[in-house]
Scaffold this motif. Structure first.
Motif, PDB file in Angstrom:
ATOM      1  N   MET A 112       2.782  11.984  -1.270  1.00 38.89           N
ATOM      2  CA  MET A 112       2.547  10.914  -2.246  1.00 38.89           C
ATOM      3  C   MET A 112       1.397   9.995  -1.799  1.00 38.89           C
ATOM      4  SD  MET A 112       4.375  11.488  -4.841  1.00 38.89           S
ATOM      5  CE  MET A 112       4.148   9.946  -5.720  1.00 38.89           C
ATOM      6  N   TYR A 139      -1.679  11.913  -2.624  1.00 39.82           N
ATOM      7  CA  TYR A 139      -1.939  11.820  -4.067  1.00 39.82           C
ATOM      8  C   TYR A 139      -2.663  10.501  -4.377  1.00 39.82           C
ATOM      9  CZ  TYR A 139      -1.015  10.499  -8.895  1.00 39.82           C
ATOM     10  OH  TYR A 139      -1.167  10.033 -10.180  1.00 39.82           O
ATOM     11  N   CYS A 189       1.533   4.404  -3.780  1.00 38.83           N
ATOM     12  CA  CYS A 189       2.280   5.630  -4.047  1.00 38.83           C
ATOM     13  C   CYS A 189       3.227   5.998  -2.913  1.00 38.83           C
ATOM     14  CB  CYS A 189       1.309   6.785  -4.300  1.00 38.83           C
ATOM     15  SG  CYS A 189       0.324   6.546  -5.792  1.00 38.83           S
ATOM     16  N   GLU A 190       2.956   5.511  -1.704  1.00 37.76           N
ATOM     17  CA  GLU A 190       3.815   5.871  -0.563  1.00 37.76           C
ATOM     18  C   GLU A 190       5.071   5.008  -0.488  1.00 37.76           C
ATOM     19  OE1 GLU A 190       1.813   5.899   3.238  1.00 37.76           O
ATOM     20  OE2 GLU A 190       3.561   6.750   4.271  1.00 37.76           O
ATOM     21  N   SER A 201       6.512   6.315  -8.603  1.00 37.47           N
ATOM     22  CA  SER A 201       6.694   7.013  -7.322  1.00 37.47           C
ATOM     23  C   SER A 201       8.087   6.780  -6.742  1.00 37.47           C
ATOM     24  CB  SER A 201       5.662   6.549  -6.290  1.00 37.47           C
ATOM     25  OG  SER A 201       4.364   6.808  -6.749  1.00 37.47           O
ATOM     26  N   LEU A 226       2.211  11.438 -13.522  1.00 37.57           N
ATOM     27  CA  LEU A 226       1.243  11.204 -12.444  1.00 37.57           C
ATOM     28  C   LEU A 226       0.082  12.196 -12.510  1.00 37.57           C
ATOM     29  CD1 LEU A 226       3.591  10.349  -9.428  1.00 37.57           C
ATOM     30  CD2 LEU A 226       2.398   8.775 -10.974  1.00 37.57           C
ATOM     31  N   HIS A 231       8.271  12.379 -14.520  1.00 36.79           N
ATOM     32  CA  HIS A 231       7.530  11.480 -13.631  1.00 36.79           C
ATOM     33  C   HIS A 231       6.330  12.178 -13.007  1.00 36.79           C
ATOM     34  CE1 HIS A 231      11.202   8.960 -13.885  1.00 36.79           C
ATOM     35  NE2 HIS A 231      10.268   8.035 -13.944  1.00 36.79           N
ATOM     36  N   ARG A 232       6.582  13.387 -12.534  1.00 34.92           N
ATOM     37  CA  ARG A 232       5.479  14.149 -11.952  1.00 34.92           C
ATOM     38  C   ARG A 232       4.406  14.389 -13.004  1.00 34.92           C
ATOM     39  NH1 ARG A 232       4.468  19.486 -11.780  1.00 34.92           N
ATOM     40  NH2 ARG A 232       3.127  20.279 -10.088  1.00 34.92           N
ATOM     41  N   LEU A 291       0.646  16.888  -5.554  1.00 34.36           N
ATOM     42  CA  LEU A 291       1.905  16.756  -6.305  1.00 34.36           C
ATOM     43  C   LEU A 291       2.641  18.087  -6.477  1.00 34.36           C
ATOM     44  CD1 LEU A 291       0.907  14.270  -9.179  1.00 34.36           C
ATOM     45  CD2 LEU A 291       2.153  13.767  -7.076  1.00 34.36           C
ATOM     46  N   LEU A 333       2.094   2.970 -10.621  1.00 32.23           N
ATOM     47  CA  LEU A 333       2.194   4.097  -9.681  1.00 32.23           C
ATOM     48  C   LEU A 333       3.364   3.891  -8.726  1.00 32.23           C
ATOM     49  CD1 LEU A 333      -1.599   4.626  -8.818  1.00 32.23           C
ATOM     50  CD2 LEU A 333      -0.136   6.171 -10.164  1.00 32.23           C
ATOM     51  N   THR A 334       3.549   2.658  -8.249  1.00 31.53           N
ATOM     52  CA  THR A 334       4.669   2.369  -7.349  1.00 31.53           C
ATOM     53  C   THR A 334       6.004   2.619  -8.051  1.00 31.53           C
ATOM     54  OG1 THR A 334       3.374   0.727  -6.134  1.00 31.53           O
ATOM     55  CG2 THR A 334       5.769   0.565  -5.956  1.00 31.53           C
TER      56      THR A 334
END
Lengths: 337, 337
Positions: B209, B212, B192-193, B68, B325, B321-322, B313, B64-65
């Motif tokens: 993010m 999310y 995610c941030e 993101s 996720l 990428h979106r 999102l 996720l990182t």
């Protein structure tokens, strides 16, 4: 006025009274911050934290951070935040240590794990460590963060090294020094290095202050080790003989074991390695140590590191702050008398 | 070529294959870094760390990182370091969790504490957390450090909240959601941030993010809770019924207890509060849950949070990428079928 009052109050501890008076007003800010940082949505957290925080630890490490910043003319509140973070790192380590060592007492009262259980001690320790990192991030110095996060790793590594060596009588003196350098001295070193960092001192100064903290920490731990076989519970804040009962290898044990004959080595194998301890064993252990001069040898080693700590301060700015840090070395070593 | 190979290899998990293929080369760097970070002077540390690291966790959080950061065009290696740090924070939590919960299994094999003991699990967890902080400091982003150190505090706070609530059947649904928001969702949110942070995205994007991740984490944990009373050990990586045996309050228990009559509440009091569990109790618990629709209600709540994750999102840059996720949300929820 504050200084005079403090000097009077601290008379019995002349060794450290200059330090306590110099940092007194900053320490009041540290103490308030510590209470703030212990707050949490789960009430159990401040209860556990305060149990340790209010139990009269000397708070030597945060005082070192404050003095190490003030010595280089630092003005601001970064050193207060870093000092509180250092104390929280230390408190978190104590909570986890007591779980790992199955200790029943800490600073003269029941260990937190005896009141709230091992589970709470593990998790509250994690919380305090998280709070320490949050607070040090606020200071905004990546260099200080690098020093303290490195110390966090090294301390845990030292604890694991100690766990592995715990029952191993073949641990050498050098191996033992490496363990306490990691588990104890690394935080003293970091506490003293972040002061000059926030004050903007140069690399050579940072290194000298880190060396001072490192050697002071080694001396401090060795004196603690000696006290466990010779001090009184009151001055130590734990019962004499705790290290022995927990099967901990410390320098006095290494020295006594090294000098012992087959029968004596069998005694150490039974008590420390196998953990079979019966009535009178602590007295036998203490007697064997005296026979092999293990306590004076440990204190001599502590004094050796104490001298190195004093030397590290040689080129630091002369004045009250430097003098107070010189005093701390003597204070740590004189605890043993 | 790598992408095609990966897509083929990942066919059974169509829900997450786009994500795994997009981050594949970065994840190889993360995996190498994780091995580096597990190295230590005490051999026990990499042994314990690898036991967990090699046990086939999905590594959802570091992926996720990576995604993101990549979504906002990040070029560099900061996201790789942050992803490895996030995974280490997670691994440290698992080590401590298993000690606190007295768990015997983790990810389908013996929990580390069953092999090396509780002491090693506590201390190696501390080491991994220290290493995580060291690595994230290297990235040099104070904003990312603030997010991750805050998450470390919140996670530990959530664990303490769970410990306090553990035996308390009067825990409400909202209270339970607050616990899992802290202990599970906070790390998903941070994972995610920090991506948009290192990529230099604006505050609104960071917030979206983080939302999310938070909602995804809530959905993930609720599905995990439902699986404990209905999944198979193979898909869950732990034995079904572990939460029940450990007296853990989860949403299915809250719902079944709330709807139960006096006799049923006496059953929950005996099993969860008093921890007296006999043969057949897990089957009774599962049957009571089905009678009160506790599992479908839990999954419905998970889907509610999943929908909020998808909505977060909405304004993010459209593209692979979106889409990857968005897929993760469906993947997490569909584990339950």
């Amino acid at each position: 006025m504050g200084v005079v009052a403090s000097l009077e109050k601290e008379k019995p501890d002349t060794g450290i009274s200059l330090l306590t008076s110099l940092v007194q007003s900053d320490m009041e800010r540290v103490n308030r911050l510590i209470l703030d940082m212990a707050a949490a949505n789960a009430e159990m957290i401040p209860d556990v934290a305060r149990h340790l925080i209010d139990s009269g630890g000397k708070r030597l490490r945060p005082m070192l951070t404050l003095a190490s910043a003030a010595m280089f003319g630092y003005r601001g509140d970064g050193h207060v935040k870093l000092a509180a973070s250092v104390e929280f790192m230390h408190t978190a380590t104590l909570l986890h240590d007591d779980v790992v060592d199955e200790s029943e007492m800490r600073r003269g009262k029941a260990a937190a794990r005896m009141v709230w259980g091992n589970q709470a001690s593990v998790l509250v320790g994690d919380y305090l460590l998280g709070q320490a990192f949050r607070k040090m991030v606020e200071v905004g110095s990546l260099e200080a963060l690098a020093v303290l996060s490195n110390a966090a790793s090294v301390i845990a590594e030292g604890e694991v090294m100690q766990l592995v060596a715990a029952k191993n009588l073949s641990t050498s003196e050098d191996e033992y020094i490496r363990v306490i350098e990691a588990k104890t001295a690394a935080l003293f070193a970091a506490a003293c290095e972040v002061g000059p960092i926030v004050a903007g001192a140069d690399d050579k100064t940072r290194k000298a202050m880190a060396d001072y903290g490192l050697y002071l920490g080694l001396a401090f731990q060795l004196v603690d080790d000696a006290l466990d076989y010779g001090g009184s519970s009151a001055s130590l804040g734990k019962r004499t003989g705790d290290d022995f009962r927990e099967g901990k290898i410390t320098l006095p044990v290494v020295i006594a074991h090294r000098g012992g004959d087959a029968q004596q080595r069998a005694f150490w194998a039974r008590t420390i390695e196998q953990g079979t301890i019966v009535e009178g064993d602590l007295e036998t252990a203490t007697e064997l140590m005296h026979r092999h001069g293990a306590i004076p040898a440990t204190i001599e080693r502590a004094r050796h590191y104490g001298d190195k700590a004093l030397m590290a301060l040689e080129d630091m700015p002369h004045g009250d702050h430097r003098r107070s840090l010189l005093d701390v070395v003597e204070f740590c070593i004189s605890r043993v008398h």
